[in-house]
Design a protein around this motif. Structure first.
Motif, mmCIF file in Angstrom:
data_model
loop_
_atom_site.group_PDB
_atom_site.id
_atom_site.type_symbol
_atom_site.label_atom_id
_atom_site.label_comp_id
_atom_site.label_asym_id
_atom_site.label_seq_id
_atom_site.Cartn_x
_atom_site.Cartn_y
_atom_site.Cartn_z
ATOM 1 N N SER A 50 0.707 -1.103 -0.070
ATOM 2 C CA SER A 50 0.120 0.099 -0.070
ATOM 3 C C SER A 50 0.820 1.314 0.010
ATOM 4 C CB SER A 50 -0.831 0.184 1.339
ATOM 5 O OG SER A 50 -0.133 -0.108 2.385
ATOM 6 N N THR A 51 2.072 0.980 0.317
ATOM 7 C CA THR A 51 3.059 2.259 0.536
ATOM 8 C C THR A 51 4.497 2.046 0.107
ATOM 9 O OG1 THR A 51 3.121 1.883 2.852
ATOM 10 C CG2 THR A 51 1.795 3.544 2.378
ATOM 11 N N GLN A 274 6.985 6.097 5.366
ATOM 12 C CA GLN A 274 6.717 6.046 6.779
ATOM 13 C C GLN A 274 7.544 5.127 7.552
ATOM 14 O OE1 GLN A 274 2.377 5.582 7.196
ATOM 15 N NE2 GLN A 274 2.127 5.891 5.018
ATOM 16 N N ALA A 275 8.229 4.078 7.114
ATOM 17 C CA ALA A 275 9.116 3.320 8.070
ATOM 18 C C ALA A 275 10.351 3.915 8.014
ATOM 19 C CB ALA A 275 9.217 1.922 7.180
ATOM 20 N N SER A 276 10.994 4.527 7.165
ATOM 21 C CA SER A 276 12.334 5.188 7.200
ATOM 22 C C SER A 276 12.296 6.292 8.022
ATOM 23 C CB SER A 276 13.090 5.347 5.916
ATOM 24 O OG SER A 276 12.449 6.589 5.245
ATOM 25 N N SER A 277 11.011 7.014 7.939
ATOM 26 C CA SER A 277 11.185 8.443 8.911
ATOM 27 C C SER A 277 11.195 8.022 10.356
ATOM 28 C CB SER A 277 10.018 9.042 8.507
ATOM 29 O OG SER A 277 9.033 8.585 7.701
ATOM 30 N N LEU A 371 3.842 11.542 1.033
ATOM 31 C CA LEU A 371 3.631 10.236 1.337
ATOM 32 C C LEU A 371 1.939 10.228 1.687
ATOM 33 C CD1 LEU A 371 6.401 9.143 3.749
ATOM 34 C CD2 LEU A 371 6.065 8.691 1.247
ATOM 35 N N PHE A 372 1.409 11.289 2.393
ATOM 36 C CA PHE A 372 0.029 11.471 2.773
ATOM 37 C C PHE A 372 -0.899 12.244 1.852
ATOM 38 C CE2 PHE A 372 3.119 10.884 6.105
ATOM 39 C CZ PHE A 372 2.853 9.607 6.916
ATOM 40 N N GLY A 373 -0.405 12.402 0.786
ATOM 41 C CA GLY A 373 -1.416 13.078 -0.295
ATOM 42 C C GLY A 373 -1.392 14.493 -0.172
ATOM 43 N N PHE A 374 -0.457 15.029 0.430
ATOM 44 C CA PHE A 374 -0.453 16.725 0.458
ATOM 45 C C PHE A 374 0.774 17.164 -0.300
ATOM 46 C CE2 PHE A 374 -2.236 14.928 4.669
ATOM 47 C CZ PHE A 374 -3.267 15.665 4.461
#
Ligand code: NAI
Length: 395
Positions: A50-51, A274-277, A371-374
């Motif tokens: 999904s990401t 999201q994982a690496s942040s 990543l969050f659509g912004f």
């Protein structure tokens, strides 16, 4: 509702459905701008679809090779008052785009580690596709409940044997400070390997094999990271590095069992996901790396990386090129001596005051929001937006 980003540290608790759709479309457009894959897989299962790298691994075979895809992920659907998680909206957008091109796409939202999820996915493959010929394993999870003993294991990001101190970027404030992390316990190593190692990967492959759902000559790939020496204590030589070692051992085990061109570990580039942040030190390294790689015209995101993985390795006429340890290396440009030397030099110099000047911190922040659509072009962020967007395949 009007949907705006709400960030807290390395988390954004909202996501924009139209922005996520635009992000997915950008990736699809990139794949379509490239030559079609020479020998694409036709029926692909992506676990962690999904990401990040997994989403790209679903888009590339679908839009670069016309593959049918099944995606498994763990995301939250939206409600009237709350947005879905980004991966949910990404998957809705992916399914719609696939359907528009007549491509089969089904998604399963739930725990990939569970026996129930494996059984549901196996049933669907049996009924809809007959077999799969490529399985991408791209999970990044903080915990795993082992179905055999019911115990929940947690992964940690810690050094082994000695404390680790290094420069670190506070991504909320833009301040460069220091971070010190205490070493892990033996138990924490074992638990991290349980979650992020290869145990669940081979459970999937064995279950598919026992059910007769693997096509002759199938391939499977999982992702790893190596990176520069400065992150070795927290990554390669830390708890997560032990899990990645286990992933490599698992690939070797599968190659013995299923034939030596079956299972691959691909070492990928450090990218904002999201994982690496969530990994200490890594966001500062990525900010400096992006600057250097963009200046050298070598920058890639997940989609460019995975397009190269398929076109140069998994789906190329000559098959994958491997390093001395049998791994695919699409981190080759990141690890080039000139790139690493420039990053190391900037690492020595970087402070809060010169961060914007010598790093691509603004690029990092933009990528994070994306990543969050912004921050996507053509999306009206002022408009009333319905957060409820069901997955077509769940209806
Ligand atoms: P990500 O956070 O973007 O994606 C993780 C995926 O796993 C999502 O689809 C999520 O829904 C799914 N997931 C998590 N727990 C699950 C569960 N219990 N059941 C089903 N699905 C679940 O992460 P990213 O960065 O794309 O990582 C994927 C792989 O790539 C990981 O193995 C990571 O170590 C590796 N990698 C990442 C790099 C990076 O810089 N981001 C670099 C090199 C390798």
């Amino acid at each position: 509702m009007i949907i705006a980003p709400k960030t807290r540290g390395f988390i954004c608790t909202t996501a924009h459905p139209d922005g996520c759709a635009a992000n997915v479309q950008e990736q699809i457009d990139y794949v379509k701008s490239q030559p079609p894959l020479a020998n694409p897989p036709k029926k692909v299962l992506v676990i962690g679809a999904s990401t990040g790298y997994g989403l790209a691994s679903r888009i590339v075979p679908a839009f670069g090779g016309g593959a049918s895809t099944i995606g498994v992920f763990f995301e939250k659907p939206g409600t009237e008052r709350k947005t879905a998680s980004a991966g949910y909206y990404n998957s809705v957008a992916f399914e719609k785009a696939a359907a528009a091109e007549g491509l089969y796409a089904k998604s399963f939202n739930g725990d990939a580690f569970s026996e129930e999820m494996k059984a549901t996915v196996l049933d669907t493959i049996r009924e809809d596709l007959g077999q799969v010929d490529c399985i991408v394993y791209s999970l990044a999870s903080p915990r795993r409940t082992d179905p055999t003993d019911g115990e929940t294991y947690k992964s940690v990001l810690k050094p082994i044997g000695a404390p680790y101190s290094q420069k670190n970027l506070n991504t909320d404030t833009g301040e460069v400070g220091d971070v010190s992390i205490e070493p892990c316990t033996e138990e924490e190593i074992a638990h991290t390997v349980k979650v992020m190692g290869g145990e669940d990967w081979i459970l999937w492959i064995d279950a598919l094999s026992e059910a007769g759902l693997l096509a002759d000559g199938f391939t499977t790939v999982a992702y790893s990271y190596i990176g520069p020496e400065l992150t070795f204590p927290i990554y390669t030589n830390g708890t997560i590095g032990k899990a990645k070692e286990h992933l490599e051992q698992t690939a070797a085990q599968m190659n013995e069992k299923y034939g030596d061109t079956t299972a691959y570990v691909s070492v990928n580039k450090a990218l904002v996901t999201q994982a690496s942040s969530a990994i200490p030190v890594v966001p500062l390294y990525i900010s400096l790396l992006y600057r250097v790689m963009k200046e050298a015209n070598l920058h890639e995101g997940c989609i460019e990386q995975i397009e190269r993985l398929f076109s140069d390795h998994l789906s190329s006429d000559s098959g994958p090129s491997l390093d001395e340890k049998g791994r695919i290396r699409i981190d080759d440009w990141e690890m080039r001596d000139d790139i690493q030397a420039a990053v190391a030099e900037a690492w020595e110099k970087v402070t809060t005051d010169n961060l914007s000047e010598i790093s691509d911190y603004s690029g990092y922040k933009n990528e994070f929001l994306k990543l969050f659509g912004f921050g996507l072009q053509g999306v009206d962020y002022e408009a009333e937006t319905d957060p409820e967007r069901p997955l077509p395949s769940e209806q």
